[in-house]
Write an enzyme that holds these catalytic residues in place. Structure first.
Site, PDB file in Angstrom:
ATOM      1  N   HIS A  54      40.216  47.268  55.023  1.00  0.00           N
ATOM      2  CA  HIS A  54      40.218  48.758  55.095  1.00  0.00           C
ATOM      3  C   HIS A  54      40.618  48.954  53.829  1.00  0.00           C
ATOM      4  O   HIS A  54      40.217  49.995  52.797  1.00  0.00           O
ATOM      5  CB  HIS A  54      40.620  49.541  56.133  1.00  0.00           C
ATOM      6  CG  HIS A  54      40.958  50.984  55.869  1.00  0.00           C
ATOM      7  ND1 HIS A  54      40.070  51.915  56.614  1.00  0.00           N
ATOM      8  CD2 HIS A  54      41.815  51.619  55.240  1.00  0.00           C
ATOM      9  CE1 HIS A  54      40.702  53.105  56.104  1.00  0.00           C
ATOM     10  NE2 HIS A  54      41.593  53.081  55.416  1.00  0.00           N
ATOM     11  N   GLU A  55      41.820  48.695  53.496  1.00  0.00           N
ATOM     12  CA  GLU A  55      42.601  49.012  52.256  1.00  0.00           C
ATOM     13  C   GLU A  55      41.893  48.189  50.971  1.00  0.00           C
ATOM     14  O   GLU A  55      41.867  48.854  49.873  1.00  0.00           O
ATOM     15  CB  GLU A  55      43.960  48.378  52.174  1.00  0.00           C
ATOM     16  CG  GLU A  55      45.029  49.175  53.258  1.00  0.00           C
ATOM     17  CD  GLU A  55      45.025  50.602  52.890  1.00  0.00           C
ATOM     18  OE1 GLU A  55      44.888  51.233  52.087  1.00  0.00           O
ATOM     19  OE2 GLU A  55      45.170  51.160  54.480  1.00  0.00           O
ATOM     20  N   GLU A  75      38.219  57.759  54.305  1.00  0.00           N
ATOM     21  CA  GLU A  75      38.871  56.864  55.401  1.00  0.00           C
ATOM     22  C   GLU A  75      37.594  56.412  56.338  1.00  0.00           C
ATOM     23  O   GLU A  75      37.760  55.417  56.855  1.00  0.00           O
ATOM     24  CB  GLU A  75      39.635  57.789  56.027  1.00  0.00           C
ATOM     25  CG  GLU A  75      41.002  58.079  55.407  1.00  0.00           C
ATOM     26  CD  GLU A  75      41.744  57.027  54.988  1.00  0.00           C
ATOM     27  OE1 GLU A  75      41.727  55.850  55.529  1.00  0.00           O
ATOM     28  OE2 GLU A  75      42.398  57.007  53.871  1.00  0.00           O
TER      29      GLU A  75
END
Length: 301
Positions: free
Chosen positions: A144-145, A217
């Protein structure tokens, strides 16, 4: 802003919404600066100078300031072999350069990425996160990051949030230089509009930036799930981290809350803040629902 060439899967729907939001923010910026120049004709060189200087400073240094403020300490492969190993595997899978790797001494289970591009990026996990997650869950969070890095999300959010910073600063300059009250130009009633215009612009840009943050996100969740092929692992990490937040002392969460936009999961959820409209992240339910749909698409349980 387009992503660099990697194997992170694009999401055209979310990307189009992010692009539209960025367009509205840019349009608001142009209108705001134009209005300031029209209202304070004699001060336009100062306005242009401040606007340019603030943008350069925020674009080049905000990520470093954020990393320092959140206590990110860069670590070597010898100091954190498991963390480096996970980042190595994901970067090879995504066909992207490996960022610097850091650890923050905090019991709050979280992670974040900084850096305006892949060449100077840094990915950080807290000690609380490393202690609580299984290897597959940790890889989901790191993917995700890394998606934020690949899609230049830090640069996007820095540019998007710049307008709010500019609005507040211009108001202060107007007050300090006597453009509004107390100065030689206070006979011009139009100048009284400067703080009002700045306040309105700040509110609108804040809401648009929060909307953009929620889009990014969801995009990062989707890209991470498709890259690893294990959306259930990312969902498990989300559930576990969100549940653990309730056990963290409130004073520690308050200290972390200003950096919510950087974190994998906000220190305070939407239910604890003023509502979804002001939240930097989608709700846990929205994120889990998206991951559930991806699992169905991949034919995974």
């Amino acid at each position: 802003m387009a992503a660099a060439r990697t194997r992170f899967a694009p999401d055209r729907g979310l990307t189009s919404r992010m692009t539209a939001t960025m367009f509205l923010i840019g349009l608001l910026y142009v209108v705001f600066v134009g209005a300031l120049i029209a209202l304070a004709k004699g001060a336009w060189p100062l306005i242009v100078l401040v606007a340019g200087g603030l943008f350069i400073a925020q674009f080049w240094f905000s990520d470093r300031i954020a990393a320092y403020s959140m206590g990110a300490r860069e670590v070597t492969p010898e100091q954190a072999p498991e963390l480096h190993g996970a980042v190595d595997r994901l970067c090879a899978l995504a066909d992207m350069p490996k960022p610097r790797v850091a650890i923050a001494e905090s019991d709050i289970p979280n992670a974040f990425a900084t850096g305006r591009n892949q060449e100077n990026a840094l990915v950080c996990a807290t000690t609380g996160l490393l202690r609580r997650l299984e290897p597959e869950e940790l890889e989901g969070v790191l993917a995700h990051e890394l998606s934020h890095v690949a899609h230049r999300d830090v640069a996007v959010m820095t540019i998007a949030s710049f307008l709010g910073v500019l609005a507040g600063t211009i108001t202060r300059i107007a007050l300090w230089t006597g453009l509004v009250g107390g100065g030689r130009n206070n006979n011009n009633p139009l100048l009284l509009l400067i703080p009002l215009v700045s306040a309105v612009v700040y509110v609108i840009s804040y809401l648009l930036t929060r909307l953009l943050s929620r889009y990014r996100e969801l995009t990062a969740d989707r890209a991470a799930a498709l890259l690893t092929g294990r959306p259930s692992a990312l969902a498990a990490a989300l559930t576990k981290i969100s549940g653990q937040m309730a056990r963290i002392p409130t004073r520690d969460l308050r200290k972390a809350e200003p950096f919510n936009a950087f974190y994998f999961v906000p220190a305070f959820s939407g239910r604890q803040s003023l509502g979804r409209l002001l939240s930097s992240h989608p709700t846990l339910e929205q994120r889990l629902n998206q991951l559930s749909h991806i699992s169905a698409q991949l034919g995974r349980p």
